[in-house]
Design an enzyme around this catalytic site. Sequence first.
Site, short mmCIF file in Angstrom:
data_model
loop_
_atom_site.label_atom_id
_atom_site.label_comp_id
_atom_site.label_asym_id
_atom_site.label_seq_id
_atom_site.Cartn_x
_atom_site.Cartn_y
_atom_site.Cartn_z
N TYR A 167 0.85 -1.20 0.00
CA TYR A 167 0.00 0.00 0.00
C TYR A 167 0.89 1.25 0.00
O TYR A 167 0.71 2.16 -0.82
CB TYR A 167 -0.90 -0.04 1.23
CG TYR A 167 -1.83 1.14 1.41
CD1 TYR A 167 -2.88 1.37 0.53
CD2 TYR A 167 -1.66 2.01 2.48
CE1 TYR A 167 -3.75 2.44 0.72
CE2 TYR A 167 -2.52 3.08 2.68
CZ TYR A 167 -3.56 3.29 1.80
OH TYR A 167 -4.41 4.35 1.99
N1 LIG Z 1 -9.02 7.52 5.38
C1 LIG Z 1 -7.78 7.87 5.63
O1 LIG Z 1 -7.38 8.03 6.80
C2 LIG Z 1 -6.82 8.09 4.49
C3 LIG Z 1 -5.54 8.56 4.81
C4 LIG Z 1 -4.63 8.77 3.76
C5 LIG Z 1 -5.02 8.51 2.46
N2 LIG Z 1 -6.28 8.04 2.19
C6 LIG Z 1 -6.61 7.82 0.79
O2 LIG Z 1 -7.83 8.49 0.52
C7 LIG Z 1 -8.51 7.84 -0.55
C8 LIG Z 1 -9.94 7.61 -0.16
O3 LIG Z 1 -9.96 6.68 0.89
P1 LIG Z 1 -11.14 6.61 1.95
O4 LIG Z 1 -10.51 6.71 3.27
O5 LIG Z 1 -12.21 7.55 1.57
O6 LIG Z 1 -11.56 5.07 1.78
P2 LIG Z 1 -12.85 4.33 1.22
O7 LIG Z 1 -14.09 4.97 1.76
O8 LIG Z 1 -12.62 2.89 1.48
O9 LIG Z 1 -12.80 4.64 -0.35
C9 LIG Z 1 -12.12 3.85 -1.26
C10 LIG Z 1 -13.00 3.68 -2.46
O10 LIG Z 1 -12.28 2.95 -3.46
C11 LIG Z 1 -13.21 2.20 -4.20
N3 LIG Z 1 -12.54 1.08 -4.85
C12 LIG Z 1 -11.77 0.13 -4.26
N4 LIG Z 1 -11.34 -0.77 -5.17
C13 LIG Z 1 -11.84 -0.36 -6.36
C14 LIG Z 1 -11.76 -0.88 -7.69
N5 LIG Z 1 -11.10 -2.01 -7.96
N6 LIG Z 1 -12.38 -0.22 -8.68
C15 LIG Z 1 -13.09 0.91 -8.42
N7 LIG Z 1 -13.21 1.45 -7.18
C16 LIG Z 1 -12.59 0.82 -6.16
C17 LIG Z 1 -14.26 1.74 -3.17
O11 LIG Z 1 -15.53 1.66 -3.78
P3 LIG Z 1 -16.28 0.31 -4.20
O12 LIG Z 1 -16.03 -0.68 -3.10
O13 LIG Z 1 -17.69 0.70 -4.41
O14 LIG Z 1 -15.63 -0.06 -5.47
C18 LIG Z 1 -14.29 2.89 -2.17
O15 LIG Z 1 -15.39 3.74 -2.41
C19 LIG Z 1 -7.73 6.56 -0.83
O16 LIG Z 1 -6.92 6.75 -1.97
C20 LIG Z 1 -6.87 6.38 0.41
O17 LIG Z 1 -5.70 5.68 0.13
C21 LIG Z 1 -7.18 7.83 3.17
#
Ligand SMILES: NC(=O)c1ccc[n+]([C@@H]2O[C@H](COP(=O)([O-])OP(=O)(O)OC[C@H]3O[C@@H](n4cnc5c(N)ncnc54)[C@H](OP(=O)(O)O)[C@@H]3O)[C@@H](O)[C@H]2O)c1
Length: 248
Positions: A167
Amino acid sequence: MNPNYQTQPDSLKGRVILVTGAGSGLGREAAIAYARHGATVALLGRNETKLDAIYDEILAIDGPEPAMFPFDLEAADDSGFERLAGTISYHLKRLDGILHSAASFFSLTPLNQQTLAQWNSMLKVNLAAPFALTRACLPMLEASPDASVIFTGETHGHKPAAYWGGYAVSKSGLEALTTIFGQELERLPNIRINTLIPGPVNSPLRRKTHPGEDPGSLPQPDDLLPWYLWLMGPDSRDVRGKTIECTL
Ligand SMILES: NC(=O)c1ccc[n+]([C@@H]2O[C@H](COP(=O)([O-])OP(=O)(O)OC[C@H]3O[C@@H](n4cnc5c(N)ncnc54)[C@H](OP(=O)(O)O)[C@@H]3O)[C@@H](O)[C@H]2O)c1
């Protein structure tokens, strides 16, 4: 950017913005905020039910009617990304921005417990798909007067640490990709590509990385919207090829 940044209510009016991972977390909040500021959003995710819910929410706030693209970034090849770009072009006629928010993550484990299949998934969804989708959409972005592409980075991609494995490596690659795209697109002042690092935020993904944490102790996705609006909108026009950490 000033964390108290506020933009004009119609700052994204007339723009078409593609948001991957629009079904939940940061992608969902950003998509709704972009629509609230006048953009037509193209919602991409695997789960159609989740996309339907965002579609309804955007109509309920009188946002421009969004488009939905159920799509698996992990399964797609070059021709799949080209077809997706062609469909966006056919239905929406233009593209002024992409927020790459989708992510694949399994668990925090030492490298000797991570599998090649997990690495392939994380490298594909988190790094190769943002590259391939951006490349497929470049002709539309080139035609926009002010196009912004945002890759979503990660603190541990910027500063790798034990157990974050594939990751962290995939997110680290996004920063390299940002620099390379930035240099290659220097001749096109109307396209900017940057990486935004959100930091810890309450979301389904954060519950996987930190299962024991109290979600109420974290920033919520909408706390970060000033960053997402600023970097997508006209006020960040001169910012390109940068990795930017959200600070609250
Ligand atoms: N939350 C944190 O603390 C944090 C910190 C640093 C960075 N980030 C980054 O922020 C971004 C958003 O993350 P989040 O925290 O909002 O997490 P999240 O709610 O789990 O969002 C991730 C999204 O990716 C989609 N996804 C996963 N695999 C996929 C695929 N094969 N094709 C199409 N869509 C796919 C999922 O939708 P479906 O399951 O509907 O496909 C889900 O809606 C990510 O890039 C993450 O690495 C988050």
